[in-house]
Design a protein around this motif. Structure first.
Motif, PDB file in Angstrom:
ATOM      1  N   GLU A  86      17.243  55.470 -32.669  1.00 58.28           N
ATOM      2  CA  GLU A  86      18.519  56.580 -33.012  1.00 58.28           C
ATOM      3  C   GLU A  86      18.723  55.760 -33.960  1.00 58.28           C
ATOM      4  O   GLU A  86      20.156  56.036 -34.116  1.00 58.28           O
ATOM      5  N   LEU A  87      18.946  54.884 -34.406  1.00 57.39           N
ATOM      6  CA  LEU A  87      19.827  54.075 -35.715  1.00 57.39           C
ATOM      7  C   LEU A  87      19.276  55.401 -36.646  1.00 57.39           C
ATOM      8  O   LEU A  87      19.239  56.094 -37.113  1.00 57.39           O
ATOM      9  N   PRO A  88      20.613  55.558 -38.317  1.00 57.10           N
ATOM     10  CA  PRO A  88      20.811  56.243 -38.474  1.00 57.10           C
ATOM     11  C   PRO A  88      19.934  55.822 -39.740  1.00 57.10           C
ATOM     12  O   PRO A  88      19.459  54.680 -39.908  1.00 57.10           O
ATOM     13  N   HIS A  89      19.046  56.972 -40.622  1.00 56.75           N
ATOM     14  CA  HIS A  89      18.939  57.116 -41.433  1.00 56.75           C
ATOM     15  C   HIS A  89      16.985  56.609 -40.860  1.00 56.75           C
ATOM     16  O   HIS A  89      16.294  56.515 -42.282  1.00 56.75           O
ATOM     17  N   LYS A 105      13.105  57.108 -38.958  1.00 53.10           N
ATOM     18  CA  LYS A 105      12.798  59.217 -39.177  1.00 53.10           C
ATOM     19  C   LYS A 105      11.592  58.466 -38.317  1.00 53.10           C
ATOM     20  O   LYS A 105      11.597  59.362 -37.235  1.00 53.10           O
ATOM     21  N   ASP A 127      14.377  57.815 -43.482  1.00 50.19           N
ATOM     22  CA  ASP A 127      14.326  59.437 -44.106  1.00 50.19           C
ATOM     23  C   ASP A 127      14.932  59.256 -45.358  1.00 50.19           C
ATOM     24  O   ASP A 127      15.248  58.372 -46.087  1.00 50.19           O
ATOM     25  N   GLN A 139      17.675  60.130 -46.912  1.00 50.70           N
ATOM     26  CA  GLN A 139      19.528  60.675 -47.244  1.00 50.70           C
ATOM     27  C   GLN A 139      19.312  58.596 -47.485  1.00 50.70           C
ATOM     28  O   GLN A 139      19.818  58.037 -48.307  1.00 50.70           O
ATOM     29  N   ALA A 140      18.499  57.696 -46.767  1.00 48.32           N
ATOM     30  CA  ALA A 140      18.540  56.313 -47.012  1.00 48.32           C
ATOM     31  C   ALA A 140      18.502  55.624 -48.362  1.00 48.32           C
ATOM     32  O   ALA A 140      19.482  55.389 -48.913  1.00 48.32           O
ATOM     33  N   SER A 189      22.051  56.477 -49.861  1.00 47.46           N
ATOM     34  CA  SER A 189      22.752  56.301 -49.330  1.00 47.46           C
ATOM     35  C   SER A 189      22.857  54.589 -49.551  1.00 47.46           C
ATOM     36  O   SER A 189      23.487  53.590 -49.356  1.00 47.46           O
TER      37      SER A 189
END
Length: 319
Positions: free
Chosen positions: A239-242, A244, A291, A293-294, A297
């Motif tokens: 569930e963590l951001p970035h 996949k 992902d 986007q990581a 970022s």
């Protein structure tokens, strides 16, 4: 595992680690991780720059356990049979004989594994997971203990083949050796007359001892509260951001397996939450897929693991 067995395990583990340290200077933590991987019946992936002692670590480990060692230099033209072996027809006997490949050793160094084709990389999958090789429909068992130490360089990526996630998951742990500290570097330079430091390493444990240690490690107690902690870490990782792809069930099993060996190496009969947090990085860093986007970022997998450990509270009592 009884307290006496735990004490014997810790003493044997320390003796083996100190012995390897004669060749791999100033890398006690990496040495202990490699030994933990071996006694957990897993395989190790080393991602590091050239000249940091990856080959030395593999040879010193092999010499310590009185085992055999082979180094396979992975190149684009390497064939699967160059790894596993090939069946050759003997004209004098009129039979087909199997000629073993370099995989039939206790410690196998797969050097620069990402430079070989995916087909050759896949030749390692069966033997790493099952402990045997099948050639022409005949199964051949590898020796025991058996461990693959694969290396890949983070530089010069042109012409390389990235390891797929399915194969990365076959490695129990991933770490890096890194450059030695100031004291270790000076000691290494002072002993420059010794070109092969691994030759200084003599056996301190037999195959029988290694087998006994492996069986004992599997008998370390894991409380249900610790198991729940691992399960919560896996669920939170998805569930963590970035992220996949989070931690799978196989990854959870890997974390528990190495925690058992790590606890026994510390002379304990029970796994505690700090064992899980101490081993989270080498066990999870190659299993969490970020992902695209990581990268934009500036988020690394180490950042994600740190955030993961901070998001789940470890247990303080037993169930």
């Amino acid at each position: 595992m009884t307290p006496d067995q735990a004490t014997w395990f810790a003493a044997a583990f320390t003796r083996m680690a100190d012995n390897i340290g004669l060749a791999v200077l100033g890398k006690d933590h990496v040495v202990r991780l490699a030994l933990t991987c071996l006694l957990s019946e897993g395989h190790l992936l080393l991602e590091d720059l050239p000249g940091t002692g990856k080959t030395m670590l593999a040879r010193a480990l092999s010499n310590t356990i009185e085992g055999t060692h082979a180094r396979i230099q992975f190149t684009p033209d390497l064939l699967p049979t160059d790894v596993t072996g090939v069946t050759v027809y003997d004209q004098h006997k009129g039979t087909f004989d199997f000629h073993q490949g370099p995989i039939f050793h206790d410690i196998v160094l797969a050097d620069e594994i990402n430079r070989a084709s995916p087909k050759t990389q896949a030749a390692l999958l069966e033997v790493m997971e099952e402990g045997h090789v099948t050639v022409d429909g005949i199964t051949h068992d590898v020796p025991h203990p058996f461990m693959v130490i694969a290396t890949q360089n983070p530089i010069e990526q042109a012409g390389t083949y990235r390891l797929p996630e399915a194969q990365l998951d076959r490695f129990l742990m991933k770490t890096s050796v890194g450059y030695p500290d100031a004291d270790a570097t000076e000691e290494l330079l002072l002993g420059s007359a010794v070109r092969d430091r691994a030759s200084l390493v003599t056996p301190v444990a037999s195959r029988q001892v290694v087998g006994d240690l492996t069986r004992l490690a599997g008998s370390v107690y894991v409380d249900r509260a610790v198991v729940r902690y691992v399960r919560e870490l896996a669920e939170a990782s998805r569930e963590l951001p970035h992220v996949k792809m989070g931690l799978s069930a196989r990854g959870c099993l890997a974390l528990v397996r190495v925690a058992k060996t790590w606890a026994a190496a510390d002379g304990r009969t029970t796994v505690v939450p700090s064992d899980i947090t101490a081993l989270a990085s080498p066990v999870l860093c190659h299993r969490l897929l970020l992902d695209p986007q990581a990268q934009f970022s500036g988020v690394s997998v180490d950042d994600v693991i740190e955030r993961l450990l901070g998001s789940v509270t470890p247990p303080t009592t037993r169930d």
